[in-house]
Design a protein around this motif. Structure first.
Motif, short mmCIF file in Angstrom:
data_model
loop_
_atom_site.label_atom_id
_atom_site.label_comp_id
_atom_site.label_asym_id
_atom_site.label_seq_id
_atom_site.Cartn_x
_atom_site.Cartn_y
_atom_site.Cartn_z
N PRO A 250 -29.61 -35.17 3.17
CA PRO A 250 -30.35 -35.76 4.29
C PRO A 250 -29.52 -35.80 5.57
N VAL A 251 -30.17 -35.51 6.70
CA VAL A 251 -29.53 -35.60 8.01
C VAL A 251 -30.39 -36.53 8.86
N PRO A 252 -29.88 -37.71 9.22
CA PRO A 252 -30.69 -38.65 10.00
C PRO A 252 -30.92 -38.16 11.42
N GLY A 253 -32.04 -38.59 11.99
CA GLY A 253 -32.39 -38.17 13.33
C GLY A 253 -31.38 -38.55 14.39
N ILE A 254 -30.62 -39.62 14.14
CA ILE A 254 -29.64 -40.05 15.14
C ILE A 254 -28.57 -38.97 15.35
N ALA A 255 -28.33 -38.14 14.32
CA ALA A 255 -27.35 -37.06 14.48
C ALA A 255 -27.83 -36.06 15.52
N MET A 256 -29.11 -35.70 15.46
CA MET A 256 -29.67 -34.80 16.47
C MET A 256 -29.67 -35.47 17.83
N LEU A 257 -30.07 -36.76 17.89
CA LEU A 257 -30.12 -37.47 19.16
C LEU A 257 -28.77 -37.45 19.86
N VAL A 258 -27.71 -37.73 19.10
CA VAL A 258 -26.37 -37.75 19.70
C VAL A 258 -25.97 -36.35 20.17
N GLU A 259 -26.20 -35.34 19.35
CA GLU A 259 -25.76 -34.00 19.72
C GLU A 259 -26.50 -33.47 20.94
N GLN A 260 -27.81 -33.75 21.05
CA GLN A 260 -28.52 -33.30 22.25
C GLN A 260 -28.07 -34.10 23.47
N ALA A 261 -27.69 -35.37 23.26
CA ALA A 261 -27.22 -36.19 24.38
C ALA A 261 -25.85 -35.72 24.88
N VAL A 262 -24.99 -35.27 23.97
CA VAL A 262 -23.69 -34.73 24.38
C VAL A 262 -23.90 -33.50 25.27
N ALA A 263 -24.79 -32.60 24.84
CA ALA A 263 -25.08 -31.41 25.64
C ALA A 263 -25.68 -31.79 26.99
N GLN A 264 -26.53 -32.79 27.00
CA GLN A 264 -27.16 -33.27 28.22
C GLN A 264 -26.13 -33.88 29.17
#
Length: 296
Positions: A250-264
């Motif tokens: 399982p990969v929680p959604g917060i992992a995606m949220l953080v990674e897209q925020a770093v790029a942003q």
């Protein structure tokens, strides 16, 4: 980190905000505030504003001094429409998907981007490295992904899966008619794609749910190995519990949220400072955002 790398040496402080409806639940302000603190950007700010699609144009015009904005539902498709109306620059991911979550102003140029694609790729990549390779052929679902839902985020998930080596995708939806835009993108990417009901997941290397947490249905799962991402970052995901019970990582959604925020954040910083983040600064930002997410 050297003292000279802590702040923006030239340019203006970052002024940014997250826009959407609803928006009160967003963790983006906490993530970006942590990045500001880690880099010593004491004069920078990141707020939130409740904005619907019909209000977006007027809001952006009323805030010309902001460095940029993060945008969530229901604004992601409207932002691309507006970019095309105003001849703003669309990055490759926004152009391909017709979906964007980021607006950045630098000098005379306004750029619209989709960092959700990078967010999904970066969230899944380290986990995939520890499971079956997507295209290895060693597992029944190798080369296949299943995406739950067919909204704007599903298109970002599809492009991310393509970049991870997926060649075949199942789109599970309640109404097949809603999947037209996702299927069209799959065709342009050269991927085999089909739709099915939200009942049964076929063997898949990757499963991505783009459904709201409250809309996740009961599903029949195949046996793993595989990786499952729930982009809804609720504290407790029934979907991820079920995935883990069937051998999926399982990969929680917060992992995606953080990674897209770093790029942003990297885009906001470059626009304000006139120079990109250094590798050391980027690592500092990522660590700060992951720490903030863990504390939330």
């Amino acid at each position: 980190m050297a003292a000279g790398e802590r702040g923006i040496a030239a340019g203006a402080p970052i002024r940014a905000a997250v826009l959407g409806r609803p928006i009160a639940h967003s963790q983006s302000p906490a993530l970006h505030a942590a990045a500001f603190a880690a880099l010593g950007l004491t004069d920078s700010s990141y707020e939130r504003a409740e904005i619907g699609a019909d209000d977006l144009t007027a809001f952006l015009d009323a805030h010309p001094d902001h460095t940029g904005f993060s945008l969530t539902m229901p604004l992601k498709e409207r932002l691309v429409e507006l970019a095309r109306e105003r001849d703003w620059v669309l990055d490759d991911t926004a152009e391909e998907t017709g979906v964007a979550n980021t607006l950045v102003r630098a000098e005379a140029a306004t750029t619209v981007a989709n960092t959700d694609v990078d967010g999904i790729v970066r969230a899944l990549t380290p986990v995939l490295a520890d499971t079956e390779a997507v295209g290895s052929g060693r597992a029944a679902g190798s080369g296949r992904a299943t995406i739950l839902g067919a909204g704007a985020t599903a298109r970002s998930a599809l492009l991310a899966c393509h970049r991870l080596g997926v060649t075949e995708v199942d789109i599970l939806v309640r109404s097949p008619a809603r999947a037209a835009a996702v299927l069209e993108l799959a065709d342009r990417l050269g991927m085999r794609a089909g739709t099915g009901p939200l009942t049964t997941i076929a063997p898949s290397a990757i499963v991505v749910s783009t459904l709201p947490a409250e809309a996740a249905p009961a599903l029949t799962w195949p046996a793993g190995p595989g990786v499952a991402l729930d982009v809804a970052y609720a504290a407790d995901s029934t979907l991820l519990r079920d995935a883990a019970a069937h051998g999926f990582t399982p990969v929680p959604g917060i992992a995606m949220l953080v990674e897209q925020a770093v790029a942003q954040f990297a885009l906001f910083f470059a626009a304000a400072a006139g120079t990109p983040l250094t590798a050391a600064q980027l690592m500092t930002v990522a660590q700060a955002m992951h720490g903030a997410a863990a504390r939330a």
